[in-house]
Design a protein around this motif. Structure first.
Motif, PDB file in Angstrom:
ATOM      1  N   ASN A  20      20.974   1.532 -11.622  1.00 53.47           N
ATOM      2  CA  ASN A  20      20.258   2.792 -11.401  1.00 53.47           C
ATOM      3  C   ASN A  20      18.882   2.558 -10.793  1.00 53.47           C
ATOM      4  OD1 ASN A  20      22.388   4.282 -12.366  1.00 53.47           O
ATOM      5  ND2 ASN A  20      21.527   4.555 -14.392  1.00 53.47           N
ATOM      6  N   VAL A  21      18.220   1.503 -11.220  1.00 59.47           N
ATOM      7  CA  VAL A  21      16.899   1.191 -10.671  1.00 59.47           C
ATOM      8  C   VAL A  21      17.037   0.787  -9.211  1.00 59.47           C
ATOM      9  CG1 VAL A  21      14.838  -0.244 -10.886  1.00 59.47           C
ATOM     10  CG2 VAL A  21      16.053   0.498 -12.932  1.00 59.47           C
ATOM     11  N   SER A  22      18.025  -0.025  -8.908  1.00 56.49           N
ATOM     12  CA  SER A  22      18.250  -0.465  -7.538  1.00 56.49           C
ATOM     13  C   SER A  22      18.541   0.731  -6.624  1.00 56.49           C
ATOM     14  CB  SER A  22      19.409  -1.463  -7.494  1.00 56.49           C
ATOM     15  OG  SER A  22      19.632  -1.892  -6.184  1.00 56.49           O
ATOM     16  N   THR A  23      19.389   1.638  -7.081  1.00 56.30           N
ATOM     17  CA  THR A  23      19.728   2.834  -6.297  1.00 56.30           C
ATOM     18  C   THR A  23      18.496   3.700  -6.090  1.00 56.30           C
ATOM     19  OG1 THR A  23      21.988   2.808  -7.133  1.00 56.30           O
ATOM     20  CG2 THR A  23      21.189   4.888  -6.219  1.00 56.30           C
ATOM     21  N   TRP A  24      17.738   3.942  -7.179  1.00 60.24           N
ATOM     22  CA  TRP A  24      16.518   4.739  -7.066  1.00 60.24           C
ATOM     23  C   TRP A  24      15.532   4.086  -6.100  1.00 60.24           C
ATOM     24  CZ3 TRP A  24      11.797   2.636  -8.640  1.00 60.24           C
ATOM     25  CH2 TRP A  24      10.699   3.469  -8.370  1.00 60.24           C
ATOM     26  N   PHE A  25      15.303   2.776  -6.253  1.00 58.11           N
ATOM     27  CA  PHE A  25      14.306   2.102  -5.427  1.00 58.11           C
ATOM     28  C   PHE A  25      14.713   2.125  -3.959  1.00 58.11           C
ATOM     29  CE2 PHE A  25      12.064  -1.488  -3.509  1.00 58.11           C
ATOM     30  CZ  PHE A  25      10.772  -1.138  -3.832  1.00 58.11           C
ATOM     31  N   LYS A  60      12.230   6.612   1.688  1.00 60.27           N
ATOM     32  CA  LYS A  60      11.461   7.861   1.779  1.00 60.27           C
ATOM     33  C   LYS A  60       9.993   7.588   2.114  1.00 60.27           C
ATOM     34  CE  LYS A  60      10.386  11.846  -1.110  1.00 60.27           C
ATOM     35  NZ  LYS A  60      10.623  12.458  -2.416  1.00 60.27           N
ATOM     36  N   ILE A  61       9.446   6.493   1.601  1.00 60.81           N
ATOM     37  CA  ILE A  61       8.035   6.188   1.852  1.00 60.81           C
ATOM     38  C   ILE A  61       7.841   5.215   3.020  1.00 60.81           C
ATOM     39  CG2 ILE A  61       7.315   6.723  -0.503  1.00 60.81           C
ATOM     40  CD1 ILE A  61       7.226   3.701  -1.067  1.00 60.81           C
ATOM     41  N   GLY A  62       8.945   4.847   3.687  1.00 57.03           N
ATOM     42  CA  GLY A  62       8.852   4.040   4.901  1.00 57.03           C
ATOM     43  C   GLY A  62       8.724   2.543   4.687  1.00 57.03           C
ATOM     44  N   ASN A  82       0.831  -1.213   0.000  1.00 54.54           N
ATOM     45  CA  ASN A  82       0.000   0.000   0.000  1.00 54.54           C
ATOM     46  C   ASN A  82       0.859   1.254   0.000  1.00 54.54           C
ATOM     47  OD1 ASN A  82      -2.690  -0.898  -0.175  1.00 54.54           O
ATOM     48  ND2 ASN A  82      -2.634  -1.553   1.960  1.00 54.54           N
ATOM     49  N   ARG A  83       1.923   1.246   0.787  1.00 50.79           N
ATOM     50  CA  ARG A  83       2.829   2.409   0.821  1.00 50.79           C
ATOM     51  C   ARG A  83       3.486   2.628  -0.546  1.00 50.79           C
ATOM     52  NH1 ARG A  83       4.828   4.350   5.937  1.00 50.79           N
ATOM     53  NH2 ARG A  83       3.792   3.258   7.633  1.00 50.79           N
ATOM     54  N   ILE A  84       3.889   1.540  -1.185  1.00 53.08           N
ATOM     55  CA  ILE A  84       4.558   1.647  -2.486  1.00 53.08           C
ATOM     56  C   ILE A  84       3.590   2.138  -3.554  1.00 53.08           C
ATOM     57  CG2 ILE A  84       5.614   0.314  -4.363  1.00 53.08           C
ATOM     58  CD1 ILE A  84       6.860  -1.475  -2.099  1.00 53.08           C
ATOM     59  N   PHE A  85       2.465   1.441  -3.716  1.00 53.78           N
ATOM     60  CA  PHE A  85       1.582   1.713  -4.845  1.00 53.78           C
ATOM     61  C   PHE A  85       0.548   2.809  -4.597  1.00 53.78           C
ATOM     62  CE2 PHE A  85       3.300  -2.551  -5.735  1.00 53.78           C
ATOM     63  CZ  PHE A  85       3.962  -2.223  -6.906  1.00 53.78           C
ATOM     64  N   HIS A  86       0.577   3.385  -3.393  1.00 51.33           N
ATOM     65  CA  HIS A  86      -0.245   4.566  -3.129  1.00 51.33           C
ATOM     66  C   HIS A  86       0.627   5.774  -2.804  1.00 51.33           C
ATOM     67  CE1 HIS A  86      -3.320   1.375  -2.517  1.00 51.33           C
ATOM     68  NE2 HIS A  86      -4.014   2.229  -3.233  1.00 51.33           N
TER      69      HIS A  86
END
Length: 188
Positions: free
Chosen positions: A139-144, A150-152, A26-30
């Motif tokens: 880059n995707v791994s670093t971003w994720f 940030k979103i907990g 929910n935290r990820i996709f919202h």
């Protein structure tokens, strides 16, 4: 000479590999990127949802070519392969066709995105990603990693794979089929 020595496994290493909880998902996709469609790069939208609905490894997703996404016997699939110099697999059993969930094809229109990339002259699903020493996923791994903190959310991208496999097990999918879809070695 090695008496008393042992490999130290931190608690975080084991927890990072656990499946996502419903709260994590929910935290990820919202989160704002999904809620307001504000991601600056296509991979930021697509890679988490592809990971959740296919169980593919991060580099398998990031190295996809447009030709790897096609219909087979009326079903959209990812052709996970190592054909060509810019693709690699973890092991031989990683070569497989992964069926795409209708949520990816019908609701999110992944085939439409693939066609737009084709008309723009691209060969890869995420042309903005460059290949590094370990493939296209850095880059995707670093971003994720930054975004999930940030979103907990306290798990890594690989947890999408564990979530996918866990859901298939919960639904009592045939173990051989599960191993083949996940790219695991089939024991028999």
């Amino acid at each position: 000479p090695a008496d008393g020595l042992k490999v130290k496994l931190g608690k975080q290493v084991l927890e990072d590999r656990e499946p996502f909880t419903d709260d994590n998902l929910n935290r990820i996709f919202h989160a704002p990127g999904y809620r307001d469609d504000s991601f600056s790069k296509a991979y930021m939208f697509w890679t988490p949802v592809i990971g959740l609905y296919t169980g593919c490894r991060l580099n398998e997703i990031c190295q996809l070519h447009l030709e790897d996404i096609r219909m087979e016997c009326g079903v959209w699939v990812f052709d996970i392969n190592d054909d060509g110099p810019d693709r690699k697999l973890k092991n031989a059993s990683s070569r497989r066709l992964v069926p795409l969930h209708p949520f990816l094809t019908d609701d999110l229109n992944l085939p439409g995105y693939v066609e737009r990339m084709r008309t723009q002259g691209h060969r890869r699903l995420f042309p903005e990603l460059s290949k590094g020493r370990d493939g296209y996923g850095k880059n995707v791994s670093t971003w994720f990693r930054r975004w999930r903190r940030k979103i907990g959310v306290d798990k890594t991208f690989h947890s999408f794979r564990h979530t996918f496999i866990g859901h298939l097990k919960d639904r009592m999918v045939d173990p051989v089929m599960l191993q083949e879809v996940a790219g695991h070695t089939v024991d028999s």
